[in-house]
Structure formats: C-alpha cells, structure tokens
Design a protein around this motif. Structure first.
Motif, short mmCIF file in Angstrom:
data_model
loop_
_atom_site.label_atom_id
_atom_site.label_comp_id
_atom_site.label_asym_id
_atom_site.label_seq_id
_atom_site.Cartn_x
_atom_site.Cartn_y
_atom_site.Cartn_z
N LYS A 124 48.03 35.08 26.47
CA LYS A 124 48.69 35.59 27.71
C LYS A 124 47.83 36.27 28.63
O LYS A 124 48.00 35.98 29.76
CB LYS A 124 49.67 36.80 27.14
N GLU A 125 46.85 36.71 28.11
CA GLU A 125 45.75 37.34 29.08
C GLU A 125 45.06 36.36 29.75
O GLU A 125 44.98 36.40 31.11
CB GLU A 125 44.69 38.13 28.14
N TYR A 126 44.75 35.15 29.07
CA TYR A 126 44.30 34.25 29.69
C TYR A 126 45.20 33.59 30.72
O TYR A 126 44.68 33.01 31.85
CB TYR A 126 43.75 32.92 28.69
N GLU A 127 46.46 33.51 30.34
CA GLU A 127 47.41 32.76 31.37
C GLU A 127 47.38 33.69 32.23
O GLU A 127 47.59 33.05 33.61
CB GLU A 127 48.59 32.63 30.95
N ILE A 128 47.21 34.75 32.42
CA ILE A 128 47.62 35.86 33.55
C ILE A 128 46.25 35.88 34.52
O ILE A 128 46.34 35.66 35.58
CB ILE A 128 47.90 37.21 33.10
N SER A 129 45.06 35.75 33.72
CA SER A 129 43.73 35.34 34.47
C SER A 129 43.70 34.04 35.27
O SER A 129 43.22 34.03 36.31
CB SER A 129 42.82 35.56 33.69
N ILE A 130 44.14 33.11 34.76
CA ILE A 130 44.19 31.74 35.25
C ILE A 130 45.28 31.55 36.52
O ILE A 130 44.83 31.23 37.63
CB ILE A 130 44.66 30.60 34.22
N GLN A 131 46.46 32.29 36.34
CA GLN A 131 47.36 32.54 37.49
C GLN A 131 46.71 33.16 38.79
O GLN A 131 46.78 32.89 39.57
CB GLN A 131 48.53 33.18 37.13
N ASN A 132 46.15 34.42 38.32
CA ASN A 132 45.43 35.28 39.22
C ASN A 132 44.25 34.48 40.19
O ASN A 132 44.18 34.55 41.15
CB ASN A 132 44.59 36.37 38.60
N ILE A 133 43.44 33.58 39.30
CA ILE A 133 42.46 32.76 39.81
C ILE A 133 43.20 31.59 40.64
O ILE A 133 42.63 31.58 41.92
CB ILE A 133 41.58 32.27 38.79
N ASN A 134 44.03 31.32 40.46
CA ASN A 134 44.93 30.25 41.18
C ASN A 134 45.45 30.84 42.31
O ASN A 134 45.23 30.08 43.55
CB ASN A 134 46.14 29.54 40.48
N ASN A 135 46.07 31.98 42.38
CA ASN A 135 46.44 32.50 43.39
C ASN A 135 45.19 32.89 44.33
O ASN A 135 45.57 32.61 45.70
CB ASN A 135 47.11 34.04 43.05
N GLU A 136 44.20 33.31 44.02
CA GLU A 136 43.02 33.63 44.92
C GLU A 136 42.50 32.21 45.48
O GLU A 136 42.34 32.16 46.40
CB GLU A 136 41.96 34.29 44.01
N LEU A 137 42.54 31.24 44.62
CA LEU A 137 42.25 29.82 45.33
C LEU A 137 43.14 29.56 46.28
O LEU A 137 42.57 29.04 47.41
CB LEU A 137 42.41 28.89 44.34
N VAL A 138 44.28 29.59 46.15
CA VAL A 138 45.44 29.25 47.19
C VAL A 138 45.16 30.37 48.26
O VAL A 138 44.90 29.74 49.64
CB VAL A 138 46.95 29.48 46.67
N ASN A 144 40.42 29.75 54.67
CA ASN A 144 39.57 28.72 55.07
C ASN A 144 40.22 27.57 55.98
O ASN A 144 39.50 27.39 56.98
CB ASN A 144 39.20 27.91 53.81
N LYS A 145 41.34 27.37 55.57
CA LYS A 145 42.04 26.29 56.89
C LYS A 145 42.25 27.25 58.18
O LYS A 145 41.94 26.75 59.30
CB LYS A 145 43.40 26.13 56.38
N GLU A 146 42.48 28.34 58.04
CA GLU A 146 42.84 29.31 59.14
C GLU A 146 41.42 29.36 60.05
O GLU A 146 41.34 29.37 61.20
CB GLU A 146 42.95 30.80 58.89
N LEU A 147 40.44 29.66 59.22
CA LEU A 147 38.96 29.78 59.77
C LEU A 147 38.58 28.57 60.48
O LEU A 147 37.78 28.46 61.47
CB LEU A 147 38.12 30.16 58.81
N ASN A 148 38.71 27.32 59.58
CA ASN A 148 38.38 26.05 60.24
C ASN A 148 39.07 25.75 61.59
O ASN A 148 38.59 25.25 62.62
CB ASN A 148 38.74 24.82 59.36
#
Length: 177
Positions: A124-138, A144-148
């Motif tokens: 569960k901890e890993y799943e939450i970490s992965i979700q947080n990383i995915n959210n940060e990536l999005v 990045n798109k806005e800055l470009n």
C-alpha cells in the motif's frame, strides 16, 4: 516409616503431580480460548509434550478453571515425562497434546497473518508512492507544456520586435542583435 505412611506419601505425591499437570492444562486451555496474554516478556509457551513437562515459570499467575472451579494458579513447575505418561494422567496428557497443537497452529497462523499484514501495508505504501510520483509527473509535464508555450510566445515576440526594430533602425552587418 510404616507401609501405610509410605503409601500415603506416594498418594500425596501422585495427587500433587496430577494437580501440576491440571494447572498447566488449564493455562493452555485459557490461552487457547482467550489468546495468550502475559506481563512477562520472557514467557514460555510449550510446543511439545517434552517442553510441556519441563515448563517452569514461578511468576506465572492465572485465574483458570480446574475441575469446574475457578482457581488461581501461582506458578507452574516441571515434572518428568514418566509422570505425564502414567495411566491415571492419560486424559490430561491427551488434552495437553491437543492444546499444544492448537496453540502452535494458532501462533503459526498469527505469525503468517502478521507477516501478510506487514507486506500488504508495504505494498500500500508503494502504491501510494507510485501514485504520488505519477501525479508529480503529470503536473511536471503540464508545467513543461505551459513553459514551452510561453517560450514559443516569447520567441515570436522577440522576432516581431526584432523586425519592428529593423524597420525603425536599419542595422548594418556589425550590429546584429
């Protein structure tokens, strides 16, 4: 000492040994029905018939049922395997062996359940970490798109301003902006 007195002492020892066996069986029965609870961090739970016989804990104090009566057991004490194997102790021996097996099985299952719970919590901890990383990536991609887009807009503005500037002030070969 007369033969009568000798028999009397033998009967007293037999009764005392049987009582020690009954007390241990009663403690195992209580642990089996209510779970193992103790204040002593070094408590012992027998895992075999031999360990049951050797089991000693002078500080163990439990309120248990022996022969239908509530009794407080103050300490458990060892006895020989031969004492437990006497014909008059056979029912206590069978009950002890059965309870030891149940407690051993329960402890194994509880240990497995605890390990499974720990692993599930880790997943569960890993799943939450992965979700947080995915959210940060999005979020990073969107930023990045806005800055470009902003960079492209600024480049167009620089080109437009450069053209206007060339129209207002003609630049020579050495005066390139």
């Amino acid at each position: 000492m007369s033969k009568h007195q000798s028999n009397q002492h033998r009967d007293e020892r037999k009764q005392a040994a049987t009582q020690r066996i009954k007390e241990k069986v009663a403690i195992l029965a209580k642990w089996e029905s209510e779970g193992i609870t103790t204040e002593n961090p070094n408590f012992f739970v027998p895992t075999s018939k031999a360990a049951f016989c050797r089991w000693e804990d002078e500080k163990l104090e439990k309120l248990v049922l022996i022969d239908g009566k509530e009794t407080t057991v103050c300490g458990v004490f060892s006895f020989t395997d031969a004492t437990l194997d006497k014909p008059y102790n056979s029912t206590h021996k069978e009950r002890a062996v059965d309870l030891i097996a149940k407690l051993k099985n329960r402890r194994t299952k509880k240990g497995q359940n605890t390990e499974i719970k720990k692993l599930k919590a880790k997943v569960k901890e890993y799943e939450i970490s992965i979700q947080n990383i995915n959210n940060e990536l999005v979020e990073s991609r969107a930023e990045n798109k806005e800055l470009n887009a902003l960079l492209s807009a600024k480049r167009l503005e620089v080109e437009r301003l450069t053209k206007r500037l060339k129209n207002v002030v003609p630049l020579g070969p050495k005066e390139v902006v």
